[in-house]
Design an enzyme around this catalytic site. Structure first.
Site, mmCIF file in Angstrom:
data_model
loop_
_atom_site.group_PDB
_atom_site.id
_atom_site.type_symbol
_atom_site.label_atom_id
_atom_site.label_comp_id
_atom_site.label_asym_id
_atom_site.label_seq_id
_atom_site.Cartn_x
_atom_site.Cartn_y
_atom_site.Cartn_z
ATOM 1 N N GLN A 1 42.433 57.865 50.423
ATOM 2 C CA GLN A 1 42.202 57.085 49.185
ATOM 3 C C GLN A 1 41.399 55.886 49.440
ATOM 4 O OE1 GLN A 1 46.580 55.421 49.158
ATOM 5 N NE2 GLN A 1 46.527 55.388 51.213
ATOM 6 N N GLU B 1 54.404 57.448 57.541
ATOM 7 C CA GLU B 1 53.172 56.954 56.956
ATOM 8 C C GLU B 1 52.113 57.949 56.865
ATOM 9 O OE1 GLU B 1 50.412 55.711 54.463
ATOM 10 O OE2 GLU B 1 52.270 54.459 54.610
ATOM 11 N N ASP C 1 53.143 63.851 57.462
ATOM 12 C CA ASP C 1 53.760 64.109 56.116
ATOM 13 C C ASP C 1 55.051 63.944 56.063
ATOM 14 O OD1 ASP C 1 54.329 65.362 53.731
ATOM 15 O OD2 ASP C 1 53.552 67.506 54.304
ATOM 16 N N GLY C 2 55.539 63.044 55.052
ATOM 17 C CA GLY C 2 56.899 62.667 54.774
ATOM 18 C C GLY C 2 57.955 63.859 54.519
ATOM 19 N N ASP D 1 58.835 53.865 49.952
ATOM 20 C CA ASP D 1 58.115 52.834 49.447
ATOM 21 C C ASP D 1 56.641 53.308 49.014
ATOM 22 O OD1 ASP D 1 56.571 50.491 49.086
ATOM 23 O OD2 ASP D 1 56.399 49.915 51.171
ATOM 24 N N SER D 2 56.756 53.922 47.987
ATOM 25 C CA SER D 2 55.399 54.439 47.801
ATOM 26 C C SER D 2 54.328 53.704 46.775
ATOM 27 C CB SER D 2 55.690 55.911 46.837
ATOM 28 O OG SER D 2 56.536 55.392 45.622
ATOM 29 N N SER D 3 53.309 54.042 46.669
ATOM 30 C CA SER D 3 52.367 53.663 45.569
ATOM 31 C C SER D 3 52.748 54.120 44.290
ATOM 32 C CB SER D 3 50.884 53.599 46.159
ATOM 33 O OG SER D 3 50.726 55.228 46.560
ATOM 34 N N ASP D 4 51.942 53.990 43.236
ATOM 35 C CA ASP D 4 52.326 54.412 42.045
ATOM 36 C C ASP D 4 52.124 55.873 41.926
ATOM 37 O OD1 ASP D 4 52.933 52.203 40.097
ATOM 38 O OD2 ASP D 4 50.851 51.622 41.364
ATOM 39 N N TYR E 1 52.609 42.557 39.935
ATOM 40 C CA TYR E 1 52.619 44.144 39.582
ATOM 41 C C TYR E 1 52.828 43.905 37.990
ATOM 42 C CZ TYR E 1 54.248 45.763 44.111
ATOM 43 O OH TYR E 1 54.402 45.932 45.476
#
Length: 290
Positions: A38, A113, A144-145, A162-165, A230
């Site tokens: 990203q 993470e 990799d989770g 706890d993720s991003s969008d 947010y």
């Protein structure tokens, strides 16, 4: 990376918040890069402190991050009778780890993470959050989770995502199959808590998350917190428990004012816990009534 114009950073416009864009006045650009996963940007703002941006979307600011970090952590932890072993999926800034290790019953925390650069840059630019990585309770894994949970069946009391969008590398963390994966990694009576979007922006998206969680958990609820950086100044959490009789709305673990201050909690209290599940009537009907 062209989101800064005339001294202002503006979030990318996309389908997640159609017709609006949150902006912050910039003092300086601290870092920009493209990792394997990203675009990463760290900026110093005029009024919100240091800000971490992933793929053009604000992830946290040092002014208000505690609201999100405390609530996504303590809502599930205080709903479980003995949350000794916790898994954090994502959370590369360290904020959730910082909060989870505060809980007196938590003995062991695993964090998985995918992007090590988020961790490294948070340690450099967000020390007030990344201090969570320093706890002896914490084991940090870069990877990799999904695979990590497959390798740890019936292993955790609480799983916090706890993720991003739901765009880019975090998209699969919002699908029904992900709740099934978390369920398999939980011990008896386990609880999950995931970032659940805002009903002001897309109530159907939130309802889909609730339904996806219900497909695997007999006890599901949605809570909210206030956080001005947010979109809409608001974010929600989807919680699921394998114990159908437990009330997620009422904490099992109560902390008095002295205990709250000792843990340096700025937002979460037992009263806030209960209040966070109270929704506007039209949303309550939309989510829970057939």
């Amino acid at each position: 990376m062209d989101a800064i114009q005339n001294g202002w950073f503006s979030e990318i416009q996309n389908e997640l918040w159609p017709g609006q864009s949150f902006s912050l006045k910039v003092k300086s650009i601290l870092h920009t890069e493209k990792s394997k996963f990203q675009d990463i940007q760290v900026i110093e703002t005029e009024t919100y402190g240091t800000c971490l941006v992933l793929d053009g979307i604000i992830q946290c600011t040092t002014r208000d991050e505690f609201s999100y970090q405390e609530m996504i952590s303590f809502l599930p932890l205080c709903s479980h009778p003995n949350p000794e072993k916790v898994l954090i999926v994502g959370g590369g800034d360290g904020g959730v780890a910082r909060e989870v290790v505060k809980h007196p019953k938590v003995k062991e925390v695993h964090q998985i993470e995918i992007d090590e650069r988020v961790v490294e840059l948070s340690k450099k630019f967000l020390p007030s959050m990344s201090c969570g990585f320093d706890s002896p309770k914490l084991k940090l894994i870069i990877g990799d989770g999904f695979q990590y949970m497959k390798d740890h069946i019936n292993d955790f009391d609480v799983i916090i995502t706890d993720s991003s969008d739901p765009v880019g590398p975090a998209e699969n963390l919002f699908k029904e199959s992900y709740y099934g994966l978390m369920k398999a990694a939980l011990r008896e009576g386990g609880i999950v808590c995931s970032q659940g979007g805002s009903f002001w922006l897309d109530p159907q998206h939130v309802k889909n998350l609730i339904l996806g969680c219900r497909a695997h958990f007999p006890n599901v609820s949605y809570a909210v917190t206030s956080i001005p950086s947010y979109p809409c100044g608001h974010i929600g959490f989807v919680l699921g428990s394998l114990d159908s009789k437990r009330s997620l709305n009422t904490p099992i673990e109560f902390f008095n004012s002295k205990e709250i201050d000792k843990m340096n909690l700025k937002y979460y209290t037992s009263a806030i816990h209960a209040a966070s599940f109270i929704l506007p009537r039209y949303i309550e009907k939309y989510f829970y009534e057939e």
